[in-house]
Design an enzyme around this catalytic site. Structure first.
Site: not given
Length: 708
Positions: A67, A215
């Site tokens: 991503h 993250c």
């Protein structure tokens, strides 16, 4: 908005065969483009590869979710594929990935699409759901499985959406709408009935365990870790609430009451989170991937009492155990070091360029550098203004380096102690022995001061833990700064005399070589010394020797002796010019060896190198001294030896290319400079390890080219 709004049939491909991770990424990027989600294919791929360079996006158990959030994405979108034979995606469990989703998230868009994407990540944590996706025969079936699962997990949205979808049907929908509502209500009732007893306990007594997940991108792993931890808590009968620090900000935020009542906190994060609120609580801190793959193990560490107690007096973070973050000792040292280097870098860049401008102004004004000696760059008012501001920036450089190293170790209480230690390293012996030699401990001394200051403060935190609670308020405001600054002063008072002794010995050795006319050997040594600590005591000894030779040249009448003096000064300056230039060349010709931030400094390093501002190389040397310093010593040593061999002379103590009017045999001087810089560049390329693959570098270049 639903997942089906982000995942189109054109972006789904099943039964794919790919040779490796790179081929899998290429295939998914192509699907994103096919669905019309991208404006810049190369730019999007570069963003995907950059995210992969930070840590693999493979989850384990056959899942991978690459991503990126980037301007190269036209709109939020998903691409998906199944790979029956699997592909090695560097998964933490070592298993091949056979179900892959790729996320495209545009910059500057709202957060709604991020919520939907996080929803998919949570759904994928259900192994039965993932198995159904792997078994799908057509893209339409694949998408229908997702739609059914989403409706089951979020029935309220299915109810809201039904009338809107069927409004065009005049009367027919009236009968169909209840049919859609009924299953939704039934599913909701079933879910409520099946809720574990732990949920009821949580409502009555509060959550026993808390977690924070985060993250770097904040799209996929953040939410998957939160779901894994919450599900593991339910399974073990221990209520757990997870706060997610995603791209849309913190969600499900932990309250002060919940923190106070909790038995422990799990931090599964690859970026900084607010830790001070967990003062006094057992804390387990691990990478976000551990939150996904080892949730039960992490919970058990708290249950078994193996979590360290976290302390945050006055914002400081001092773990009672060495194993709070699960990091290696070297990684911790490197992290502290880079915190100092990154904060120091703007002072080096800004100050260096301003000083170079000062030299340029005096050169244009016709100032004779050989006559003004150390005042070059301050003769004309405009030059003096730039030199003063640039010098002020340089004055902050070492205190900032040491201060932020100490702050990384001991949080805010370490900052003042570290900055004072860095300043004492800068001023050297003048503070410890007024009237003594003006010798700085240089950046190596500042590095030492930063680490010592940080651990001094941590030691103070530990020995004052048992003081009465009533004194907690004065510990960070009085005890830490007062005792810490006094102790670092004592330490630096010990370090600086050692530096004085070292420099005195070096200067005597240089003078002995000069007296025996060993100019080529002396040129080699001067070049090596200029690149050893780049502004520190060894560099300073070489520079003082060079300027001393200039002063000697003014007092002797023998032309040969004068010539030798000017050769020594030329060797000193060329040795100081090589390191920044060699690093700039290496950044551009061997980009895979450097991070994007390091490569961005290449133009500045050219300017500083040509201006005889060696400090441009300090951030690189501080970050990787074992490889950078030897490489720069080789380049500078070769340049110094060639300069002496060619008989190049210099009658100015500073200025780089701006004083080339005072350089004898300037064309050979440039040749020596080029050879030394190229030698240093190749040495650095040989020693440094790659931080990027060639494919990642190529993709990054393509993205930059597309932007231009």
């Amino acid at each position: 908005m639903r997942i089906k709004d982000l995942l189109k049939l054109d972006a789904i491909e099943l039964g794919v065969k790919v040779a490796d991770k790179a081929a899998a990424i290429d295939k998914l990027v192509a699907l994103q483009d096919k669905a019309g989600n991208l404006t810049d294919i190369d730019g999007y791929k570069a963003a995907i590869l950059k995210r992969e360079s930070e840590s693999t996006t493979a989850i384990g158990e056959g899942l991978a979710v690459p991503h990126a959030k980037t301007a190269a994405a036209k709109k939020a979108g998903l691409a998906a594929m199944t790979v029956p034979d699997g592909v090695d995606y560097d998964a933490p469990d070592g298993k091949a990935s056979d179900l892959l989703f790729m996320i495209a998230a545009p910059e500057g868009a709202g957060d709604e699409h991020l919520e939907i994407l996080s929803r998919l990540m949570v759904m994928l944590m259900d192994p039965d759901f993932s198995a159904k996706l792997r078994a799908a025969k057509t893209p339409k079936e694949f998408l229908n499985i997702i739609n059914k699962q989403e409706a089951l997990k979020y029935p309220e949205e299915a109810e809201e959406e039904a009338p809107a979808e069927e409004a065009p049907e005049k009367k027919a929908p009236a009968k169909k709408a209840p049919a859609k509502k009924a299953p939704a209500k039934k599913a909701a009732a079933a879910a409520a009935a099946a809720a574990p007893a732990a949920a009821a306990a949580a409502a009555a007594t509060g959550y026993k365990l808390l977690a924070v997940t985060a993250c770097p991108t904040g799209i996929a792993h953040t939410y998957m870790a939160a779901e894994a931890l919450e599900q593991a808590g339910k399974k073990l009968g221990l209520p757990l609430k997870a706060e997610t620090n995603g791209s849309g900000g913190a969600k499900n935020v932990l309250t002060a009451e919940e923190i106070a009542a909790a038995d422990g906190i799990i931090i599964a994060a690859d970026k900084n989170v607010d830790m001070a609120r967990f003062d006094g609580k057992p804390v387990v801190k691990v990478p976000v991937s551990d939150g996904i793959n080892k949730p039960e193990e992490l919970i058990q560490r708290i249950v078994d009492g193996k979590a360290a107690i976290y302390h945050a007096e006055g914002g400081a973070a001092a773990a009672a155990s060495a194993d709070l973050g699960g990091e290696s000792t070297w990684h911790k040292v490197y992290k502290h070091l880079m915190n100092g280097v990154s904060h120091m870098l703007p002072f080096v860049v800004g100050g260096g360029i301003l000083i170079a401008i000062a030299f340029l102004i005096d050169t244009i004004a016709g100032v004779d550098a050989s006559q003004v000696m150390g005042d070059f760059g301050t003769v004309t008012p405009a030059a003096a203004w730039f030199k003063t501001i640039g010098g002020a920036a340089f004055d902050f450089m070492l205190p900032i380096l040491a201060g932020f190293i100490a702050m990384s170790i001991a949080d805010r209480p370490g900052l003042a102690v570290g900055m004072v230690g860095g300043y004492l390293a800068k001023v050297g012996a003048t503070w410890a022995a007024p009237g003594g030699q003006d010798v700085s401990a240089g950046f190596l001394g500042a590095l030492l001061a930063g680490f010592l200051a940080g651990y001094i403060v941590k030691w103070l935190q530990k020995i004052t833990e048992k003081l009465p609670k009533s004194l907690d308020g004065i510990r960070p405001m009085l005890i830490y700064p007062l005792c810490g600054i006094a102790l670092i002063a004592v330490v630096m008072c010990t370090v600086d005399p050692v530096m004085i002794w070292l420099n005195t010995g070096i200067a005597k050795a240089l003078t002995a070589l000069y007296s025996k006319n060993l100019t080529v050997l002396l040129g080699l040594l001067l070049g090596l010394m200029m690149a050893t600590d780049m502004g520190g005591p060894i560099n300073k000894a070489a520079y003082l020797f060079g300027t001393g030779m200039l002063a000697t040249a003014q007092t002797v009448s023998d032309p040969a002796t004068q010539q030798a003096c000017y050769i020594m000064m030329a060797c000193v300056m060329i040795g100081g010019m090589v390191p920044p230039i060699a690093i700039a060349l290496a950044c551009q010709l061997f980009p895979q060896k450097f991070t994007a931030a390091e490569r961005a400094t290449a133009p500045t390093n050219y300017v500083m190198g040509l201006s005889f501002i060696t400090e441009g190389a300090i951030p690189f040397a501080a970050a990787d001294p074992g490889r950078v310093i030897p490489s720069m010593m080789v380049g500078s040593g070769i340049a110094g030896a060639l300069c002496a061999l060619f008989g190049c002379t210099l009658m100015a103590p500073h200025g780089g290319i701006f004083v080339f009017a005072t350089v004898g045999r300037w064309y050979l001087y440039l040749l020596a400079l080029a050879v030394g810089a190229i030698a240093g560049m190749f040495m650095l390329a040989l020693l440094k390890k790659d931080v990027m693959t060639k494919e990642e570098v190529a993709a990054e270049k393509a993205a930059l080219k597309a932007k231009k």
